[in-house]
Design a protein around this motif. Structure first.
Motif, mmCIF file in Angstrom:
data_model
loop_
_atom_site.group_PDB
_atom_site.id
_atom_site.type_symbol
_atom_site.label_atom_id
_atom_site.label_comp_id
_atom_site.label_asym_id
_atom_site.label_seq_id
_atom_site.Cartn_x
_atom_site.Cartn_y
_atom_site.Cartn_z
ATOM 1 N N LEU A 18 0.825 -1.202 0.000
ATOM 2 C CA LEU A 18 0.000 0.000 0.000
ATOM 3 C C LEU A 18 0.863 1.258 0.000
ATOM 4 C CD1 LEU A 18 -2.807 -1.023 2.528
ATOM 5 C CD2 LEU A 18 -3.088 -0.608 0.087
ATOM 6 N N ALA A 19 1.942 1.260 0.790
ATOM 7 C CA ALA A 19 2.817 2.429 0.845
ATOM 8 C C ALA A 19 3.468 2.689 -0.512
ATOM 9 C CB ALA A 19 3.883 2.221 1.922
ATOM 10 N N LEU A 20 3.932 1.632 -1.176
ATOM 11 C CA LEU A 20 4.565 1.804 -2.487
ATOM 12 C C LEU A 20 3.543 2.259 -3.535
ATOM 13 C CD1 LEU A 20 6.897 -1.334 -2.553
ATOM 14 C CD2 LEU A 20 7.551 1.050 -2.184
ATOM 15 N N ALA A 21 2.316 1.742 -3.450
ATOM 16 C CA ALA A 21 1.295 2.145 -4.415
ATOM 17 C C ALA A 21 0.918 3.611 -4.253
ATOM 18 C CB ALA A 21 0.057 1.262 -4.256
ATOM 19 N N ARG A 22 0.787 4.062 -3.005
ATOM 20 C CA ARG A 22 0.449 5.468 -2.775
ATOM 21 C C ARG A 22 1.598 6.379 -3.189
ATOM 22 N NH1 ARG A 22 -3.929 6.357 0.672
ATOM 23 N NH2 ARG A 22 -3.003 8.299 1.403
ATOM 24 N N ARG A 23 2.827 5.936 -2.943
ATOM 25 C CA ARG A 23 3.967 6.742 -3.360
ATOM 26 C C ARG A 23 4.057 6.827 -4.884
ATOM 27 N NH1 ARG A 23 8.250 8.767 -0.870
ATOM 28 N NH2 ARG A 23 7.594 7.753 1.081
ATOM 29 N N ALA A 24 3.720 5.724 -5.573
ATOM 30 C CA ALA A 24 3.753 5.737 -7.034
ATOM 31 C C ALA A 24 2.706 6.680 -7.612
ATOM 32 C CB ALA A 24 3.539 4.322 -7.565
ATOM 33 N N ARG A 25 1.603 6.863 -6.882
ATOM 34 C CA ARG A 25 0.558 7.777 -7.348
ATOM 35 C C ARG A 25 0.806 9.216 -6.899
ATOM 36 N NH1 ARG A 25 -2.827 3.386 -5.784
ATOM 37 N NH2 ARG A 25 -3.420 4.510 -3.891
ATOM 38 N N GLY A 26 1.864 9.438 -6.110
ATOM 39 C CA GLY A 26 2.195 10.786 -5.678
ATOM 40 C C GLY A 26 1.348 11.326 -4.565
ATOM 41 N N VAL A 27 0.744 10.437 -3.746
ATOM 42 C CA VAL A 27 -0.127 10.899 -2.656
ATOM 43 C C VAL A 27 0.479 10.586 -1.289
ATOM 44 C CG1 VAL A 27 -2.228 10.726 -4.024
ATOM 45 C CG2 VAL A 27 -1.416 8.727 -2.742
ATOM 46 N N ALA A 28 1.765 10.279 -1.248
ATOM 47 C CA ALA A 28 2.397 9.902 0.019
ATOM 48 C C ALA A 28 3.507 10.860 0.410
ATOM 49 C CB ALA A 28 2.950 8.475 -0.074
#
Length: 245
Positions: A153-163
């Motif tokens: 989840l952390a990597l997915a949110r970072r890939a979308r630029g929301v982390a």
């Protein structure tokens, strides 16, 4: 050894020590537990790593009781809310030793327990309902996936630029997403188990028979000896101090 025997040994050691709080019984139990801890099959590094929380908690709790515990006997030091007396020091020593005497065997004996073997033993030897045991086993197996899900989840949110901003908001959002994912996975697993007949009313068979052996009986006998000797020593020395007196 059978995991059920280890569980029973921990209970046999811990429950009698709860009824009294004195340094003699706790110290006696701790000394008698040394052979049990030494033959548990853990390396020294694994032993200190796994039991580190117990070694940290015992002195911290003892220090708190020494500074703020019930005052009795001569007062040795006093400052604002802190009052150290002979009674509080004795109580702190007894509490610290009792935490070690109860916590160390519990951690060490369960360090090498396999969840599947424990479930087999609880269902076959203790006769707990198979539906409950297998459901708990499946839940424990899924717990191992939570860390992987959190990282994904952390990597997915970072890939979308929301982390990149709002750490508290990000953690709350990820926690909610992890909860939803866990509920969905649990529901799917429950449906799959029902489809395979895990919830059927007929008597089930077991792929791995769980039995008691001589070594398990010896473990329980030695576990019963520890609190018996500890409580006897406390009574004979006059240190016996029942909690519910």
């Amino acid at each position: 050894m059978n995991p059920v025997a280890k569980l029973a040994a921990v209970l046999v050691i811990a429950l009698p020590l709860v009824v009294t709080i004195d340094p003699v019984s706790a110290a006696t139990a701790l000394v008698l537990e040394v052979p049990l801890l030494a033959t548990a099959g853990l390396s020294w590094r694994a032993f200190w790593t796994r039991t580190a929380p117990v070694w940290i908690a015992a002195p911290l709790v003892a220090l708190t009781i020494a500074l703020y515990g019930q005052t009795s006997g001569a007062v040795l030091f006093e400052w604002v809310f802190v009052r150290v007396s002979e009674g509080s020091l004795l109580l702190a020593l007894a509490t610290g030793l009792r935490i070690l005497a109860i916590g160390l065997p519990a951690v060490v004996l369960f360090a090498t327990v396999d969840a599947t073997e424990l479930a087999d033993g609880l269902a076959q030897l203790v006769r707990l309902p198979a539906r409950f045991v297998l459901g708990a086993l499946a839940g424990m197996r899924l717990m191992e996936l939570l860390g992987d899900d959190w990282r994904a989840l952390a990597l997915a949110r970072r890939a979308r630029g929301v982390a990149d901003h709002g750490r508290i908001r990000r953690v709350l959002g990820m926690a909610f997403a992890l909860l939803v994912l866990s509920v969905r996975r649990g529901s799917a697993l429950a449906t799959a188990m029902e489809a395979r007949g895990f919830g059927g009313p007929t008597p089930r068979t077991w792929a791995r028979p769980s039995r008691f052996h001589v070594r398990d009986a010896l473990l329980l006998a030695y576990a019963a000896l520890i609190p018996a000797a500890a409580l006897t020593a406390a009574i004979l020395t006059g240190a016996w101090h029942p909690v519910f007196a």
